[in-house]
Design an enzyme around this catalytic site. Structure first.
Site, PDB file in Angstrom:
ATOM      1  N   ASP A   1     -12.854  -8.326   4.185  1.00 44.49           N
ATOM      2  CA  ASP A   1     -14.116  -8.270   3.431  1.00 44.49           C
ATOM      3  C   ASP A   1     -14.768  -9.655   3.383  1.00 44.49           C
ATOM      4  OD1 ASP A   1     -13.920  -5.565   2.837  1.00 44.49           O
ATOM      5  OD2 ASP A   1     -14.406  -5.833   0.716  1.00 44.49           O
TER       6      ASP A   1
ATOM      7  N   ASP B   1      -6.844  -6.453   3.984  1.00 47.17           N
ATOM      8  CA  ASP B   1      -7.918  -5.774   3.244  1.00 47.17           C
ATOM      9  C   ASP B   1      -8.860  -6.814   2.642  1.00 47.17           C
ATOM     10  OD1 ASP B   1      -9.293  -3.660   1.882  1.00 47.17           O
ATOM     11  OD2 ASP B   1      -8.226  -4.223   0.055  1.00 47.17           O
TER      12      ASP B   1
ATOM     13  N   ASP C   1      -3.804 -17.827   0.765  1.00 45.49           N
ATOM     14  CA  ASP C   1      -4.801 -18.514  -0.073  1.00 45.49           C
ATOM     15  C   ASP C   1      -5.561 -19.545   0.752  1.00 45.49           C
ATOM     16  OD1 ASP C   1      -2.374 -19.859   0.110  1.00 45.49           O
ATOM     17  OD2 ASP C   1      -2.384 -20.598  -1.951  1.00 45.49           O
TER      18      ASP C   1
ATOM     19  N   TYR D   1       0.817  -1.210   0.000  1.00 48.13           N
ATOM     20  CA  TYR D   1       0.000   0.000   0.000  1.00 48.13           C
ATOM     21  C   TYR D   1       0.854   1.266   0.000  1.00 48.13           C
ATOM     22  CZ  TYR D   1      -4.836  -1.572   0.689  1.00 48.13           C
ATOM     23  OH  TYR D   1      -6.093  -2.070   0.524  1.00 48.13           O
TER      24      TYR D   1
ATOM     25  N   LYS E   1       2.463 -15.206   3.010  1.00 51.84           N
ATOM     26  CA  LYS E   1       2.653 -15.893   1.736  1.00 51.84           C
ATOM     27  C   LYS E   1       4.141 -16.204   1.643  1.00 51.84           C
ATOM     28  CE  LYS E   1       1.121 -17.440  -2.259  1.00 51.84           C
ATOM     29  NZ  LYS E   1       0.196 -18.590  -2.384  1.00 51.84           N
TER      30      LYS E   1
HETATM   31  C1  IPM Z   1     -10.613  -0.580   3.579  1.00 52.57           C
HETATM   32  C2  IPM Z   1     -10.775   0.032   2.223  1.00 52.57           C
HETATM   33  C3  IPM Z   1      -9.575   0.932   1.940  1.00 52.57           C
HETATM   34  C4  IPM Z   1      -8.345   0.051   1.920  1.00 52.57           C
HETATM   35  C5  IPM Z   1      -9.672   1.788   0.665  1.00 52.57           C
HETATM   36  C6  IPM Z   1     -10.921   2.642   0.656  1.00 52.57           C
HETATM   37  C7  IPM Z   1      -8.452   2.646   0.481  1.00 52.57           C
HETATM   38  O1  IPM Z   1     -10.937  -0.959   1.251  1.00 52.57           O
HETATM   39  O2  IPM Z   1     -10.509   0.171   4.568  1.00 52.57           O
HETATM   40  O3  IPM Z   1     -10.584  -1.814   3.662  1.00 52.57           O
HETATM   41  O4  IPM Z   1      -8.009  -0.534   0.888  1.00 52.57           O
HETATM   42  O5  IPM Z   1      -7.707  -0.069   2.954  1.00 52.57           O
HETATM   43 MG    MG Z   2     -11.121  -2.912   2.041  1.00 53.74          MG
END
Ligand code: IPM
Ligand code: MG
Length: 356
Positions: free
Chosen positions: A250, A246, A222, A135, A190
């Site tokens: 999700d 990240d 993975d 990042y 990884k």
């Molecule tokens: C998160 C989001 C952010 C990230 C974006 C909006 C920059 O996806 O907080 O998970 O990638 O960290």
């Molecule tokens: Mg995110």
């Protein structure tokens, strides 16, 4: 106690308004100041993280953040895009430890896309490093490939890197968090392919020596993605780098039925923090009054617990959220037949009412 309120874009303003109502209903004295961020910052001051907003964030005791981003900014140069606001806040305030709990409320077991037996009772914590990795690694950019089979062709490139102190500090946070929970930590890497993550694994293994009470295991990312949807309850605390965190957070969010339920905290070394829902700005439903405000309300509860030292008030909010779910109130993202569909403001008001 001063709280910086940064609603941002899309549904950000709607959901943060509800969380502010909940905070105001606690009967505590909070000083709250609002500032534009993301696309709203760009519109107001020509930058996603305007100076005044950054200054406010720095001087506040805690930050309540909504969400940033809208497709209409996708063509701006990267440094002006809304996402730079959250990345900038994380970096400028050294908010390196991101806590993303994934808890399944019993009432929402039917809202998950996974079978009830796989997710009921789920309570895991993902700790994501936020200040390093691909990042932020330099160099990065677009150029003519200097070598390789496509020498001279245009290419994009980024740099994955982690320094030892960065890995050590997040590892300590993760081991300490595991001590307060089930005493099990999974470090996701990884190492079979990437030098950065072989190094990560070595350092986490070394820090483990200071935490003999914690059971540590290592998992490739993975496989971790697969285990999260196969047998998520096997996890207690997961620690991982910025990019893997990240993605995995999700995936973990969906186990709970809706990403609209998941709060998060991003902390510095002194427990100052930025609190935000794990979801994004959802421009497709912005302004419709249908967004789920619970992730933001639960983020406000985390803020009270971690940064403002008001654990009893945090408990009150969390209990109120459980209460409205038990009452059968559901925003569209968690709606099932037999429950009552409500909008953003109705859900927020129900939480305020349940506080009393
Ligand atoms: C998160 C989001 C952010 C990230 C974006 C909006 C920059 O996806 O907080 O998970 O990638 O960290
Ligand atoms: Mg995110």
């Amino acid at each position: 106690m001063k709280i910086a309120i940064l609603p941002g874009d899309g549904i950000g303003t709607e959901i943060v308004a509800q969380a502010v109502n909940v905070l105001n209903a606690l009967g505590q004295k909070f000083e709250m100041e609002t500032a534009p961020v993301g696309g709203a910052g760009y519109e107001a001051h020509g930058h996603p993280l305007p100076d005044g907003t950054l200054k406010l964030a720095k001087e506040a005791d805690a930050i309540l953040f909504g969400a940033v981003g809208d497709w209409k900014y996708d063509t701006l140069e990267r440094s002006l895009r809304p996402e730079q606001a959250i990345l900038g806040l994380r970096k400028h305030l050294t908010l390196f430890a991101n806590f993303r709990p994934a808890i399944l409320y019993p009432e929402l077991v039917g809202a998950s896309t996974l079978k009830p037996e796989a997710v009921s009772g789920l309570d895991i914590l993902i700790i994501r490093e936020l200040n390093g990795d691909i990042y932020f690694g330099q160099p990065r950019g677009m150029r003519e490939a200097p070598d390789g089979p496509f020498k001279g062709a245009r290419e994009g490139f980024d740099t994955m890197r982690y320094s030892e102190p960065e890995i050590r500090r997040i590892a300590h946070v993760a081991f300490k968090a595991a001590q307060k929970r089930g005493k099990r930590l999974t470090s996701v890497d990884k190492a079979n392919v990437l030098e950065t993550f072989q190094f990560w694994k070595d350092i986490v293994t070394d820090v483990h020596k200071e935490y003999p009470d914690i059971e540590l295991d290592h998992m490739y990312v993975d496989n971790a993605a697969m285990q999260l949807v196969r047998a998520p309850k096997k996890f207690d605390v997961i620690v991982t780098g910025n990019m893997f965190g990240d993605i995995l957070s999700d995936a973990a969010a969906m186990l709970t039925g809706s990403i609209g339920m998941l709060p998060s905290a991003s902390l510095d070394a002194n427990s100052k923090g930025l609190y935000e829902p794990s979801h994004g700005s959802a421009p497709d439903i912005a302004g419709k009054g249908v967004a789920n405000p619970l992730a933001t309300i639960l983020s406000a509860a985390m803020m009270l617990r971690f940064s403002l030292n008001l654990p009893a008030e945090a408990d009150r909010i969390e209990k109120a959220v459980k209460h409205v779910l038990a009452q059968g109130l559901r925003t569209p993202d968690i709606y099932e037949s037999g429950t009552t569909k409500v909008g953003t403001a109705e859900m927020g008001s129900a939480v305020v009412k349940a506080l009393a």
